[in-house]
Write an enzyme that holds these catalytic residues in place. Structure first.
Site, PDB file in Angstrom:
ATOM      1  N   CYS A 257       0.819  -1.218   0.000  1.00 26.67           N
ATOM      2  CA  CYS A 257       0.000   0.000   0.000  1.00 26.67           C
ATOM      3  C   CYS A 257       0.851   1.264   0.000  1.00 26.67           C
ATOM      4  O   CYS A 257       0.582   2.208  -0.752  1.00 26.67           O
ATOM      5  CB  CYS A 257      -0.913  -0.005   1.213  1.00 26.67           C
ATOM      6  SG  CYS A 257      -0.047  -0.160   2.785  1.00 26.67           S
ATOM      7  N   HIS A 372      -3.944   6.134   4.764  1.00 29.53           N
ATOM      8  CA  HIS A 372      -2.540   6.464   5.002  1.00 29.53           C
ATOM      9  C   HIS A 372      -2.188   7.814   4.378  1.00 29.53           C
ATOM     10  O   HIS A 372      -2.784   8.235   3.390  1.00 29.53           O
ATOM     11  CB  HIS A 372      -1.616   5.418   4.370  1.00 29.53           C
ATOM     12  CG  HIS A 372      -1.731   4.056   4.974  1.00 29.53           C
ATOM     13  ND1 HIS A 372      -2.491   3.767   6.072  1.00 29.53           N
ATOM     14  CD2 HIS A 372      -1.149   2.882   4.600  1.00 29.53           C
ATOM     15  CE1 HIS A 372      -2.375   2.483   6.363  1.00 29.53           C
ATOM     16  NE2 HIS A 372      -1.573   1.919   5.470  1.00 29.53           N
TER      17      HIS A 372
END
Length: 442
Positions: A257, A372
């Site tokens: 990710c 994030h």
């Protein structure tokens, strides 16, 4: 990552200009169906250990790992999957559409919502239906999001089969595919699907991906774990970056990710200005550790409100509420964590970077629930200008520029959660690298 959580896989098939990887070819004569333009998607994050794994495989020994990788390499080189005839020249490829984009992602309202619907419609129109897509590890957070993305994107499959160990026998209600009974995993059952998405551990993937690939339907595997990312014979794909013509393989991997989110902004910059150095700091939400990570943050905050104290952590190494933890994954011999090294390793492979391009990362867990964030400093070979880069990124697929300090507009997890495109802002000339440097936040 995720759309409604930072672990959400962007397991969404998209048009090739938006990142779809496709392969076309004929199914076995028994099916008499053309799979032209069919695609599938994968989650972004390597599935963490807490995700329910079908089969419950033990950690493979080094010999088993090497044997699996050697077998896959041989099949790639020969252009065939285990137990099948060689892949057709236009073999079907599953779209490893990253979840990573969705972690820090956001869609604009209005016109971009229309674009999203149009893109989903294009996918359905671009391909005849696949008979079946399988999701292995469906009961974990990543597997659940894979199913949701197949639904939301109107993915052209007649049915979906779900595989898990602990959840076997339960029923999942799908808005598109109806009630689906979760099955125990087996290679034979997985090979009854043309495309198989894996949201499982690296050890499980090492053992079973080579076995699933091929079979009577020439099954293709899209793996969400880290098991095959660094194998030279396995494509590591961000569709918007290196998707086109890269995946005529029985096994496709998608990146971590953290890598995927940063890559979306870095790639168009690299194409025009050529990267020399990338210095990244990440601020990774609890959802990066999956359902257990999010639950521990929520429960810790709830307990603090009721009792005035945060309970001892069970999942994270330290208390996450009211704290940040400068460690994600295990420490390596060079002092970096594995999460940090993934960025260096994977950017090099995806971008085709030379050893002269240096990449460094510091990964930090922060007490946000989803999405994030990253702060990135770059040095480039060519002179670079912040205004020019804003315009460049506005034209880049999968990226949304949110950058107006006068009105306090910049990327934030609160706004990015549940969206798709990677938000980029705080774009400014670097005080360190001057005309050859830039800093930004996403």
């Amino acid at each position: 990552q995720f759309r409604s959580s930072s672990l959400k896989a962007s397991a969404c098939a998209v048009q090739q200009e938006g990142g779809l990887l496709v392969r076309s070819g004929k199914m076995p004569s028994a099916r008499k169906a053309n799979l032209g333009g069919a695609a599938a998607a994968a989650a972004l994050l390597a599935a963490p250990a807490f995700v329910s794994m079908p089969g419950g495989s033990a950690r493979a020994g080094q010999q088993a790992v090497q044997a699996a990788q050697a077998d896959a390499a041989a099949r790639h080189a020969a252009g065939q999957s285990a137990g099948t005839a060689p892949l057709a020249s236009g073999a079907m490829v599953a779209g490893a559409a990253l979840a990573g984009m969705s972690v820090a992602a956001t869609r604009t309202r209005g016109s971009k919502r229309a674009n999203k619907g149009l893109r989903a419609s294009r996918v359905a129109m671009a391909a005849e239906k696949v008979g079946c897509v399988g999701i292995v590890g469906c009961s974990g957070a990543v597997g659940q999001e894979m199913l949701k993305c197949l639904e939301d994107r109107n993915f052209p499959t007649e049915k979906v089969r779900l595989f898990a160990k602990r959840a076997a026998g339960t029923t999942v209600s799908s808005s598109k595919f109806g009630d689906i009974v979760v099955e125990p995993f087996s290679v034979e059952a997985a090979q009854e699907c043309e495309i198989c998405l894996l949201a499982v551990s690296g050890d499980f993937s090492l053992e079973y991906s080579p076995k699933i690939g091929g079979g009577p339907l020439n099954t293709q595997v899209v793996d969400n774990s880290s098991a095959w990312r660094y194998d030279e014979n396995t494509p590591l794909v961000v569709p918007e970056i290196n998707g086109e013509g890269r995946c005529s393989a029985p096994l496709v991997a998608n990146p971590n990710c953290t890598t995927a989110v940063g890559a979306m902004a870095l790639w168009p910059i690299h194409q025009k200005y050529k990267l020399k150095k990338v210095l990244m700091s990440t601020y990774q939400a609890a959802s990066g550790a999956g359902a257990e990570g999010m639950a521990e943050l929520e429960n810790g905050l709830a307990t603090w409100v009721k009792e005035g104290a945060v309970p001892k952590p069970e999942f994270f190494a330290h208390q996450l509420p009211f704290n940040v933890i400068p460690q994600i994954d295990k420490f390596q011999e060079n002092g970096y964590t594995k999460e940090e090294m993934k960025v260096a390793w994977e950017l090099k492979k995806i971008f085709g970077l030379s050893d002269d391009v240096k990449v460094s990362c510091t990964a930090v867990r922060v007490p946000t629930l989803r999405a994030h964030s990253e702060s990135i400093v770059i040095e480039t070979e060519e002179p670079i200008n912040a205004d020019d880069v804003r315009e460049l990124l506005r034209k880049s697929p999968g990226v949304k520029v949110v950058d107006d300090p006068a009105t306090l507009q910049y990327p934030m997890p609160l706004n990015a959660t549940g969206q798709e495109d990677v938000e980029v802002g705080r774009i400014r000339q670097s005080l360190v690298f001057g005309d050859h440097g830039l800093e930004f936040f996403l």
